[in-house]
Motif scaffolding. Structure first.
Motif, PDB file in Angstrom:
ATOM      1  N   ILE A   1     -13.182  -2.078   3.686  1.00 20.83           N
ATOM      2  CA  ILE A   1     -11.997  -2.162   2.443  1.00 20.83           C
ATOM      3  C   ILE A   1     -12.938  -1.272   1.443  1.00 20.83           C
ATOM      4  O   ILE A   1     -13.820  -2.110   0.911  1.00 20.83           O
ATOM      5  N   ALA A   2     -12.233  -0.471   0.628  1.00 28.54           N
ATOM      6  CA  ALA A   2     -13.157   0.180  -0.372  1.00 28.54           C
ATOM      7  C   ALA A   2     -12.097  -0.225  -1.718  1.00 28.54           C
ATOM      8  O   ALA A   2     -11.028  -0.138  -1.904  1.00 28.54           O
ATOM      9  N   ILE A   3     -12.948  -0.824  -2.696  1.00 26.45           N
ATOM     10  CA  ILE A   3     -12.275  -1.133  -3.937  1.00 26.45           C
ATOM     11  C   ILE A   3     -12.743   0.002  -4.877  1.00 26.45           C
ATOM     12  O   ILE A   3     -13.849   0.108  -5.169  1.00 26.45           O
ATOM     13  N   LEU A   4     -11.832   0.758  -5.193  1.00 28.80           N
ATOM     14  CA  LEU A   4     -11.989   1.889  -6.315  1.00 28.80           C
ATOM     15  C   LEU A   4     -12.153   1.358  -7.750  1.00 28.80           C
ATOM     16  O   LEU A   4     -11.472   0.435  -8.212  1.00 28.80           O
ATOM     17  N   LYS A   5     -13.229   1.976  -8.224  1.00 25.14           N
ATOM     18  CA  LYS A   5     -13.637   1.871  -9.470  1.00 25.14           C
ATOM     19  C   LYS A   5     -13.739   3.073 -10.180  1.00 25.14           C
ATOM     20  O   LYS A   5     -13.679   4.302  -9.799  1.00 25.14           O
TER      21      LYS A   5
ATOM     22  N   ASP B   1     -11.551   2.112   5.794  1.00 23.46           N
ATOM     23  CA  ASP B   1     -10.413   2.062   6.747  1.00 23.46           C
ATOM     24  C   ASP B   1      -9.147   1.897   5.587  1.00 23.46           C
ATOM     25  O   ASP B   1      -8.135   2.544   5.849  1.00 23.46           O
ATOM     26  N   LEU B   2      -9.464   1.420   4.418  1.00 25.58           N
ATOM     27  CA  LEU B   2      -8.483   1.188   3.380  1.00 25.58           C
ATOM     28  C   LEU B   2      -8.859   1.122   2.021  1.00 25.58           C
ATOM     29  O   LEU B   2     -10.042   0.622   1.924  1.00 25.58           O
ATOM     30  N   ALA B   3      -8.065   1.723   1.128  1.00 21.25           N
ATOM     31  CA  ALA B   3      -8.491   1.945  -0.283  1.00 21.25           C
ATOM     32  C   ALA B   3      -7.857   1.164  -1.049  1.00 21.25           C
ATOM     33  O   ALA B   3      -6.498   1.311  -1.091  1.00 21.25           O
ATOM     34  N   LEU B   4      -8.193  -0.013  -1.920  1.00 18.82           N
ATOM     35  CA  LEU B   4      -7.842  -0.713  -2.884  1.00 18.82           C
ATOM     36  C   LEU B   4      -7.720  -0.123  -4.425  1.00 18.82           C
ATOM     37  O   LEU B   4      -8.804  -0.055  -4.706  1.00 18.82           O
ATOM     38  N   ILE B   5      -6.655  -0.001  -4.932  1.00 17.62           N
ATOM     39  CA  ILE B   5      -6.644   0.547  -6.261  1.00 17.62           C
ATOM     40  C   ILE B   5      -5.837  -0.381  -7.217  1.00 17.62           C
ATOM     41  O   ILE B   5      -4.523  -0.359  -7.045  1.00 17.62           O
TER      42      ILE B   5
ATOM     43  N   MET C   1      -3.726   1.064  -0.892  1.00 16.04           N
ATOM     44  CA  MET C   1      -2.719  -0.006  -1.572  1.00 16.04           C
ATOM     45  C   MET C   1      -2.952   0.277  -3.115  1.00 16.04           C
ATOM     46  O   MET C   1      -3.880   0.069  -3.545  1.00 16.04           O
ATOM     47  N   TRP C   2      -1.676   0.708  -3.646  1.00 20.47           N
ATOM     48  CA  TRP C   2      -1.658   1.021  -4.839  1.00 20.47           C
ATOM     49  C   TRP C   2      -1.056   0.018  -5.862  1.00 20.47           C
ATOM     50  O   TRP C   2       0.191  -0.135  -5.573  1.00 20.47           O
ATOM     51  N   LEU C   3      -1.877  -0.576  -6.857  1.00 22.21           N
ATOM     52  CA  LEU C   3      -1.256  -1.611  -7.744  1.00 22.21           C
ATOM     53  C   LEU C   3      -1.168  -1.017  -9.076  1.00 22.21           C
ATOM     54  O   LEU C   3      -2.098  -0.827  -9.640  1.00 22.21           O
ATOM     55  N   ILE C   4       0.014  -0.250  -9.639  1.00 24.20           N
ATOM     56  CA  ILE C   4       0.169   0.522 -10.689  1.00 24.20           C
ATOM     57  C   ILE C   4       0.850  -0.024 -11.634  1.00 24.20           C
ATOM     58  O   ILE C   4       2.018  -0.423 -11.618  1.00 24.20           O
ATOM     59  N   ASP C   5       0.460  -0.012 -12.951  1.00 22.66           N
ATOM     60  CA  ASP C   5       1.251  -0.300 -14.062  1.00 22.66           C
ATOM     61  C   ASP C   5       1.527   0.849 -14.905  1.00 22.66           C
ATOM     62  O   ASP C   5       0.585   1.685 -15.450  1.00 22.66           O
TER      63      ASP C   5
ATOM     64  N   MET D   1       1.040   3.694   3.431  1.00 23.43           N
ATOM     65  CA  MET D   1       0.631   3.199   2.194  1.00 23.43           C
ATOM     66  C   MET D   1       1.384   2.435   1.521  1.00 23.43           C
ATOM     67  O   MET D   1       2.838   2.581   1.847  1.00 23.43           O
ATOM     68  N   LEU D   2       1.073   1.601   0.646  1.00 25.62           N
ATOM     69  CA  LEU D   2       1.914   0.521  -0.113  1.00 25.62           C
ATOM     70  C   LEU D   2       1.845   0.881  -1.723  1.00 25.62           C
ATOM     71  O   LEU D   2       0.763   0.831  -2.105  1.00 25.62           O
ATOM     72  N   VAL D   3       2.753   1.126  -2.332  1.00 28.95           N
ATOM     73  CA  VAL D   3       2.857   1.127  -3.761  1.00 28.95           C
ATOM     74  C   VAL D   3       3.507   0.028  -4.447  1.00 28.95           C
ATOM     75  O   VAL D   3       4.929  -0.341  -4.175  1.00 28.95           O
ATOM     76  N   ILE D   4       3.056  -0.645  -5.079  1.00 32.44           N
ATOM     77  CA  ILE D   4       3.607  -1.707  -6.056  1.00 32.44           C
ATOM     78  C   ILE D   4       3.536  -1.824  -7.498  1.00 32.44           C
ATOM     79  O   ILE D   4       2.316  -1.259  -8.101  1.00 32.44           O
ATOM     80  N   SER D   5       4.681  -1.800  -8.023  1.00 28.84           N
ATOM     81  CA  SER D   5       4.815  -1.462  -9.532  1.00 28.84           C
ATOM     82  C   SER D   5       4.220  -2.588 -10.609  1.00 28.84           C
ATOM     83  O   SER D   5       4.842  -2.919 -11.464  1.00 28.84           O
TER      84      SER D   5
END
Length: 556
Positions: free
Chosen positions: A189-193, A239-243, A269-273, A452-456
């Motif tokens: 898992i990649a934790i994007l910074k 395998d997966l990027a977590l933003i 996985m996109w966790l977006i505000d 991919m998963l997008v969460i607002s």
């Protein structure tokens, strides 16, 4: 007479043959309507490779309340099914509180291991008491130990619902544990910074929880400016990027690198505000703050994949609470109050990711629009029917909290807004037929099947902190409530990366019928009389008839 004797002897011989054969041929029949004792193939796959003993310690023994007795029975029967498929699986039930002289020390030790007790209210014949139960199991294999939670609680669930939820989760819980202890190669898992994402301390509990499944690394997108190809090559090793809640805009070059990672098969996985608003901003002298749209430069990026995260705020009458201080100094009081911008989201239980979950807490969430394209969009979570959307910019004030004047329900008529959307399909590059911002090798305009998963809401993954230590994700230290955020996110990650389909076990539905507690109390004396008095009465009646006929036949 001779024929009867031959028949009896033949029947005995057949029974002996059947009894002898049963020792060599073992079979079990599941006669339950929901087939809850028939293990799915995915569950069987998790135990087939065990070549050494797997010891399962179940902490359900001793004087248990009725619902936990049922859970114990169901757990035993499920483990018997696993053991019947691989005789290396051994299990035993233990009472963790058997040592009554050292209960306090035992409680401390168990909680230090992360085994939280359940406080159970037991009512018996009008008497109410509190019992402590540890609904956990420990799966031990070689030098690994995995904890298995047996109790599935849900907000407002009745005793019957709680038992059913727990039993329904058993097969997946044990299958998941067996898979963990036998895991030899972990996905990455990649934790994007680099774009203002959450600091590590605020995602620490989630990262700790997924370490049992995956290896974790951090990648900073700042390097894209100088070495876009190197950044993409590094990203492709994961395998997966977590933003997790970026707050700074992405450059076109960064988006293109991420786009090619996704089109080449990388999960995300996109966790977006999309709105810049924090609860802490309101704790000032005026008690107000301005909610402003946040430009992350991702609109065109998500549009190509089939969604749009809007710059608005979900205002929901199904809310979670915040705590407000009133008074000054030693007279201060902290009271939980409703906060309509923190929706309490209940799952529809229509997908392996969201099935059988506790309510999930969102904070200043945005709505998501799904757009027409070739990709499939599955809405996993939505706001309640009694919700509405507030546009931004907007002045947010603590004056919204008015316990004496509830909001007008008629205005909450724009509900069921998507908050979490799973996108699957053959992804087309967001930069197809466009000028590329940087040169990359091996680029694709059309990829293979992906998801991919997008969460607002970026705060869905954020754990609170106490004394500079992360608390459990989903726990609110101010109201002492627990929410299902962590389980939802772990389920989502497992679903995205689960090639064996293990998480699909969560779709299994079971129903365990329980006795009506009210009827038990109301009809207790009646059934005691039936169970005790009827056999005695029948015995006396039989004796009277026997004596009567004996006197008639023999005259004495």
């Amino acid at each position: 007479m001779k024929k009867n004797a031959i028949g009896v002897v033949a029947a005995l011989i057949v029974l002996l043959i059947i009894n002898f054969a049963s020792g060599w041929v073992y079979t079990r029949f599941d006669l339950t309507e929901d087939q809850r004792y028939t293990l799915s193939q995915e569950a069987l796959n998790t135990v087939e490779n065990f070549d050494q003993p797997v010891i399962v310690d179940v902490l359900l023994e001793g004087n248990l309340p009725p619902e936990f007795l049922r859970l114990k029975t169901e757990t035993r029967q499920l483990l018997e099914e696993f053991a019947s498929k691989n005789n290396n699986i051994k299990f035993n039930f233990v009472d963790p509180l058997e040592d009554t002289e050292n209960i306090e020390g035992t409680l401390t030790d168990l909680q230090a291991l992360g085994l939280k007790p359940a406080q159970v209210t037991v009512e018996d014949s009008g008497k109410v008491s509190q019992e402590i139960v540890f609904p956990w199991a420990m799966v031990n294999y070689k030098n690994k130990t995995v904890k298995v939670p047996l109790l599935k609680n849900k907000l407002g669930a009745s005793t019957e619902d709680r038992v059913n939820n727990s039993v329904q989760n058993l097969e997946y819980a044990f299958s998941d544990a067996f898979a963990k202890v036998n895991l030899t190669e972990k996905k990455r898992i990649a934790i994007l910074k680099g774009n203002g994402e959450l600091d590590d301390i605020y995602i620490a509990d989630f990262l700790t929880s997924i370490r049992e499944y995956y290896n974790i690394g951090a990648i900073t997108l700042d390097s894209v400016a100088n070495n876009p190809q190197g950044t993409l090559d590094q990203l492709k090793e994961f395998d997966l990027a977590l933003i997790a809640k970026p707050t700074e805009a992405f450059t076109d070059a960064e988006k293109y690198v991420l786009d090619q990672y996704i089109v080449n098969g990388g999960k995300s996985m996109w966790l977006i505000d999309q709105v810049n608003m924090e609860l802490d901003s309101l704790f000032n002298q005026s008690g107000t703050a301005m909610a402003l749209p946040r430009d992350l430069n991702l609109t065109d990026f998500f549009f190509k994949y089939g969604v749009r995260v809007n710059g608005n705020l979900v205002n929901d009458m199904y809310f979670t609470q915040i705590v407000i201080a009133s008074g000054e100094g030693n007279d201060s009081q902290y009271n939980p109050v409703p906060w309509y911008y923190h929706p309490m989201v209940f799952s529809k239980n229509d997908h392996p990711i969201n099935n059988n979950l506790e309510a999930i807490r969102f904070q200043f969430a945005n709505s998501i629009d799904t757009l027409a394209n070739s990709n499939k969009k599955t809405i996993l979570l939505s706001s309640s029917p009694l919700s509405k959307l507030d546009g931004t910019p907007k002045q947010i004030s603590l004056d919204l909290i008015d316990l004496n004047t509830p909001p007008d329900k008629e205005r909450y008529n724009k509900g069921n807004n998507p908050l979490a959307v799973l996108i699957t399909g053959k992804f087309t590059s967001a930069f197809a037929n466009r000028v590329k911002p940087v040169a990359l090798k091996g680029t694709l305009d059309q990829g293979q099947e992906n998801a991919m998963l997008v969460i607002s809401d970026g705060d869905i993954i954020r754990n609170q902190v106490r004394n500079n230590r992360p608390l459990e994700l989903g726990y609110d230290k101010w109201t002492n409530n627990y929410y299902g955020n962590k389980e939802f996110l772990i389920n989502a990650m497992n679903y995205l990366l689960d090639e064996k389909g293990l998480i699909n076990i969560r779709n299994k539905k079971v129903a365990v019928p329980l006795m009506d507690a009210k009827k038990i109390v109301d009809q207790k004396s009646y059934w005691q009389l039936i169970n005790i008095g009827l056999p005695v009465g029948l015995t006396l009646l039989f004796g009277a008839f026997f004596n009567y006929f004996r006197k008639r036949k023999y005259g004495a």
